[in-house]
Design an enzyme around this catalytic site. Structure first.
Site, PDB file in Angstrom:
ATOM      1  N   ASP A 173       0.868  -1.179   0.000  1.00  0.00           N
ATOM      2  CA  ASP A 173       0.000   0.000   0.000  1.00  0.00           C
ATOM      3  C   ASP A 173       0.908   1.233   0.000  1.00  0.00           C
ATOM      4  O   ASP A 173       1.334   1.712  -1.048  1.00  0.00           O
ATOM      5  CB  ASP A 173      -0.903  -0.103   1.232  1.00  0.00           C
ATOM      6  CG  ASP A 173      -1.912   1.023   1.356  1.00  0.00           C
ATOM      7  OD1 ASP A 173      -2.068   1.792   0.409  1.00  0.00           O
ATOM      8  OD2 ASP A 173      -2.549   1.125   2.425  1.00  0.00           O
ATOM      9  N   LYS A 219      -0.915  -1.216  -4.738  1.00  0.00           N
ATOM     10  CA  LYS A 219      -1.741  -0.022  -5.004  1.00  0.00           C
ATOM     11  C   LYS A 219      -0.771   1.078  -5.442  1.00  0.00           C
ATOM     12  O   LYS A 219      -0.250   1.824  -4.606  1.00  0.00           O
ATOM     13  CB  LYS A 219      -2.462   0.420  -3.727  1.00  0.00           C
ATOM     14  CG  LYS A 219      -3.492  -0.573  -3.185  1.00  0.00           C
ATOM     15  CD  LYS A 219      -4.107  -0.022  -1.879  1.00  0.00           C
ATOM     16  CE  LYS A 219      -5.040  -0.995  -1.213  1.00  0.00           C
ATOM     17  NZ  LYS A 219      -5.423  -0.564   0.158  1.00  0.00           N
ATOM     18  N   VAL A 223      -9.265  -3.586   0.276  1.00  0.00           N
ATOM     19  CA  VAL A 223      -9.671  -4.907  -0.219  1.00  0.00           C
ATOM     20  C   VAL A 223      -9.563  -5.974   0.872  1.00  0.00           C
ATOM     21  O   VAL A 223      -8.786  -5.831   1.820  1.00  0.00           O
ATOM     22  CB  VAL A 223      -8.824  -5.338  -1.451  1.00  0.00           C
ATOM     23  CG1 VAL A 223      -9.137  -4.493  -2.659  1.00  0.00           C
ATOM     24  CG2 VAL A 223      -7.321  -5.295  -1.144  1.00  0.00           C
TER      25      VAL A 223
HETATM   26  P1  IMP Z   1       1.955  -0.680   3.729  1.00  0.00           P
HETATM   27  O1  IMP Z   1       2.926  -0.933   4.841  1.00  0.00           O
HETATM   28  O2  IMP Z   1       1.268   0.658   3.829  1.00  0.00           O
HETATM   29  O3  IMP Z   1       2.546  -0.927   2.344  1.00  0.00           O
HETATM   30  O4  IMP Z   1       0.774  -1.707   3.927  1.00  0.00           O
HETATM   31  C1  IMP Z   1       1.018  -3.044   3.771  1.00  0.00           C
HETATM   32  C2  IMP Z   1       0.267  -3.881   4.762  1.00  0.00           C
HETATM   33  O5  IMP Z   1      -0.957  -3.277   5.196  1.00  0.00           O
HETATM   34  C3  IMP Z   1      -0.125  -5.161   4.071  1.00  0.00           C
HETATM   35  O6  IMP Z   1       0.813  -6.171   4.357  1.00  0.00           O
HETATM   36  C4  IMP Z   1      -1.482  -5.488   4.636  1.00  0.00           C
HETATM   37  O7  IMP Z   1      -1.340  -6.291   5.776  1.00  0.00           O
HETATM   38  C5  IMP Z   1      -2.057  -4.150   5.034  1.00  0.00           C
HETATM   39  N1  IMP Z   1      -2.961  -3.616   3.986  1.00  0.00           N
HETATM   40  C6  IMP Z   1      -2.706  -2.629   3.109  1.00  0.00           C
HETATM   41  N2  IMP Z   1      -3.752  -2.381   2.311  1.00  0.00           N
HETATM   42  C7  IMP Z   1      -4.717  -3.249   2.688  1.00  0.00           C
HETATM   43  C8  IMP Z   1      -6.055  -3.519   2.213  1.00  0.00           C
HETATM   44  O8  IMP Z   1      -6.582  -2.907   1.279  1.00  0.00           O
HETATM   45  N3  IMP Z   1      -6.714  -4.519   2.870  1.00  0.00           N
HETATM   46  C9  IMP Z   1      -6.180  -5.233   3.896  1.00  0.00           C
HETATM   47  N4  IMP Z   1      -4.944  -5.025   4.359  1.00  0.00           N
HETATM   48  C10 IMP Z   1      -4.210  -4.047   3.764  1.00  0.00           C
END
Ligand code: IMP
Ligand code: MG
Length: 189
Positions: A116, A144, A166
């Site tokens: 994300d 994303k 999602v």
């Molecule tokens: P980031 O650290 O912001 O890249 O987010 C990554 C982590 O957040 C992923 O490993 C997921 O566990 C959680 N995550 C991010 N987006 C979503 C989503 O749309 N649904 C569920 N979990 C998410």
């Protein structure tokens, strides 16, 4: 980029006042995971990679992915603290489980369910920089691209998706819905 309009809405999942609709079907996931497995198997021919899953979200993807790996491989896991009960990231990451394997001189492949902001992968890359692996790549089922805030490179991507929340296929909402075999997206209707 997966478009919402590509999908015929077959089913709706209600969570309180919110509604989730299908985004990526079981069949699309199976096909793409097989392709990723074949690509990684070709790229690592003659090597013994170690797949490192990021718990909890990656457990289903990791399991299906390595069933499509045709060369010898090993596995291990990191566990990171999650979003908690929310749909938006806390912006903080905590390490809840260390690796058991010695990753020095190893070819490592980090396995994520979804990237994300990129914070989690950035955190993992910093942890791994304390070691001297032979190589490091990242595979994520979902990315994303419009949400990325950290400068992280994702080497293998299953699907690029819109900047929407999602669930399913390992991805949770307040720890539930990981068991859905397709991926559903929060509907804005
Ligand atoms: P980031 O650290 O912001 O890249 O987010 C990554 C982590 O957040 C992923 O490993 C997921 O566990 C959680 N995550 C991010 N987006 C979503 C989503 O749309 N649904 C569920 N979990 C998410
Ligand atoms: Mg995760």
């Amino acid at each position: 980029m997966v478009e919402l309009s590509d999908q015929k809405i077959k089913d709706v999942i209600h969570v309180g006042n919110e509604k989730f609709v299908p985004l990526i079907t079981k069949e699309q996931i199976e096909k793409r995971v097989k392709e990723l497995g074949e690509e990684i198997s070709r790229d690592y021919k003659g090597k013994l990679p170690i797949f490192i899953g990021i718990l909890n979200g990656s457990f289903i993807f990791m399991s299906d992915l390595i069933k499509n790996i045709s060369i010898n491989c090993e596995i291990d896991f990191f566990k990171l603290s999650s979003y908690g009960e929310q749909k938006i990231s806390s912006g903080k990451v905590k390490l809840l489980k260390e690796l058991n394997a010695d990753i020095n001189d190893r070819h490592i492949i980090i396995v994520e369910d979804i990237v994300d902001s990129g914070l989690s992968i950035d955190y993992i890359e910093k942890l791994i920089s304390n070691f001297t692996p032979a190589s490091m790549k990242v595979v994520s089922l979902l990315v994303k691209p419009n949400s990325l805030k950290y400068n992280v490179e994702i080497n293998y991507i299953g699907f690029e998706i819109p900047d929407k929340f999602v669930i399913g296929y390992g991805l949770d909402y307040a720890q539930k819905y990981r068991n859905l075999n397709s991926i559903y997206v929060l509907s804005e209707e």
